[in-house]
Scaffold this motif. Structure first.
Motif, PDB file in Angstrom:
ATOM      1  N   THR A  53       0.833  -1.214   0.000  1.00 26.81           N
ATOM      2  CA  THR A  53       0.000   0.000   0.000  1.00 26.81           C
ATOM      3  C   THR A  53       0.863   1.257   0.000  1.00 26.81           C
ATOM      4  OG1 THR A  53      -0.255  -0.054   2.416  1.00 26.81           O
ATOM      5  CG2 THR A  53      -1.991  -1.091   1.116  1.00 26.81           C
ATOM      6  N   ASN A  84       2.976   6.964   4.658  1.00 27.20           N
ATOM      7  CA  ASN A  84       1.752   6.170   4.604  1.00 27.20           C
ATOM      8  C   ASN A  84       1.830   4.940   5.499  1.00 27.20           C
ATOM      9  OD1 ASN A  84      -0.916   5.776   3.259  1.00 27.20           O
ATOM     10  ND2 ASN A  84       0.056   3.824   2.757  1.00 27.20           N
ATOM     11  N   LEU A 118      -6.123  13.176  -1.815  1.00 23.32           N
ATOM     12  CA  LEU A 118      -7.252  12.684  -1.018  1.00 23.32           C
ATOM     13  C   LEU A 118      -7.924  11.500  -1.711  1.00 23.32           C
ATOM     14  CD1 LEU A 118      -8.993  13.178   1.523  1.00 23.32           C
ATOM     15  CD2 LEU A 118     -10.391  14.689   0.131  1.00 23.32           C
ATOM     16  N   LEU A 119      -8.086  11.593  -3.017  1.00 25.09           N
ATOM     17  CA  LEU A 119      -8.669  10.494  -3.796  1.00 25.09           C
ATOM     18  C   LEU A 119      -7.774   9.248  -3.732  1.00 25.09           C
ATOM     19  CD1 LEU A 119     -10.858   9.454  -5.754  1.00 25.09           C
ATOM     20  CD2 LEU A 119      -9.456  10.361  -7.611  1.00 25.09           C
ATOM     21  N   GLN A 121      -5.724   8.464  -1.345  1.00 24.06           N
ATOM     22  CA  GLN A 121      -5.841   7.921   0.008  1.00 24.06           C
ATOM     23  C   GLN A 121      -7.152   7.158   0.190  1.00 24.06           C
ATOM     24  OE1 GLN A 121      -3.766   7.691   2.603  1.00 24.06           O
ATOM     25  NE2 GLN A 121      -2.169   8.563   1.309  1.00 24.06           N
ATOM     26  N   GLN A 122      -8.217   7.653  -0.420  1.00 26.48           N
ATOM     27  CA  GLN A 122      -9.504   6.957  -0.332  1.00 26.48           C
ATOM     28  C   GLN A 122      -9.445   5.606  -1.032  1.00 26.48           C
ATOM     29  OE1 GLN A 122     -12.301   7.715   1.461  1.00 26.48           O
ATOM     30  NE2 GLN A 122     -10.872   9.195   2.322  1.00 26.48           N
ATOM     31  N   ILE A 123      -8.810   5.561  -2.187  1.00 31.22           N
ATOM     32  CA  ILE A 123      -8.660   4.287  -2.909  1.00 31.22           C
ATOM     33  C   ILE A 123      -7.836   3.313  -2.070  1.00 31.22           C
ATOM     34  CG2 ILE A 123      -7.586   3.197  -4.929  1.00 31.22           C
ATOM     35  CD1 ILE A 123      -8.341   5.798  -6.480  1.00 31.22           C
ATOM     36  N   GLU A 124      -6.764   3.805  -1.508  1.00 31.46           N
ATOM     37  CA  GLU A 124      -5.910   2.952  -0.686  1.00 31.46           C
ATOM     38  C   GLU A 124      -6.650   2.465   0.558  1.00 31.46           C
ATOM     39  OE1 GLU A 124      -3.213   2.222   2.731  1.00 31.46           O
ATOM     40  OE2 GLU A 124      -4.342   4.066   2.453  1.00 31.46           O
ATOM     41  N   GLY A 125      -7.315   3.368   1.254  1.00 34.26           N
ATOM     42  CA  GLY A 125      -7.970   3.012   2.509  1.00 34.26           C
ATOM     43  C   GLY A 125      -9.249   2.218   2.347  1.00 34.26           C
ATOM     44  N   SER A 126      -9.990   2.475   1.280  1.00 34.66           N
ATOM     45  CA  SER A 126     -11.296   1.831   1.110  1.00 34.66           C
ATOM     46  C   SER A 126     -11.258   0.584   0.235  1.00 34.66           C
ATOM     47  CB  SER A 126     -12.285   2.821   0.490  1.00 34.66           C
ATOM     48  OG  SER A 126     -12.415   3.956   1.296  1.00 34.66           O
TER      49      SER A 126
END
Length: 189
Positions: A53, A84, A118-119, A121-126
């Motif tokens: 990740t 990260n 931000l996008l 991070q959202q892909i990585e986290g979600s």
């Protein structure tokens, strides 16, 4: 003191295995050694998933910074990937740092880069983290989110970093315990 013992045990070949054989009664030694081996695999799997990740974040950040013609794309991408590794706080620090550096050229460009970050991070986290955690560690995304929330609440950043490997170890222990219980009940019945 505990840290010193942990360092010396990790430096000694098969140190933990020797400690287990000293501290556990013979009838539980095999069970403890098996649990230790499974725990090592869970922690290693967690580490590999974090590396993947973080690599994704580094590469995606680098590409975004190149697309927006920002300065120092490689260095900032590398920093975002490294930070990260620290859940919750690391991405915030990386995003703020990237936005500040890009803002030196253009505030509007910095806004777009921050939105892209931000996008990412959202892909990585979600998507990516839950998928890799399920694949490598065997924990459901729900368990991962609950573990992160509990770990962060109890011990802050350190708790968030250690939450998933600890949850994996506890999951293995609980699964083995329940399996042994079923086997014992099967023998009695």
């Amino acid at each position: 003191f505990v840290l010193s013992i942990a360092i010396f045990l990790s430096l000694e070949e098969k140190g933990i295995e020797k400690a287990i054989s000293v501290f556990f009664p013979k009838k539980y030694e095999a069970l403890a050694l098996d649990l230790w081996a499974k725990s090592q695999r869970k922690v290693s799997a967690w580490f590999v998933s974090r590396l993947i990740t973080s690599l994704f974040i580094a590469v995606a950040s680098y590409i975004v910074l190149l697309l927006f013609n920002a300065r120092y794309p490689f260095s900032l991408g590398l920093i975002s990937g490294a930070l990260n590794f620290i859940p919750i706080v690391g991405p915030l620090i990386a995003g703020g740092l990237i936005a500040m550096v890009v803002a030196l050229d253009s505030v509007l460009k910095a806004l777009f880069v921050a939105l892209a970050f931000l996008l990412i991070q959202q892909i990585e986290g979600s998507i990516l983290t839950p998928f890799l955690t399920k694949k490598f560690i065997g924990l459901s995304p729900t368990v991962v989110l609950i573990a992160l929330a509990i770990g962060a609440e109890l011990w802050g950043v350190v708790g968030a970093v250690l939450a998933i490997p600890i949850a994996g170890i506890l999951f293995e222990f609980l699964r083995d315990f329940l399996k042994k219980r079923r086997e014992e009940k099967g023998m009695v019945a």
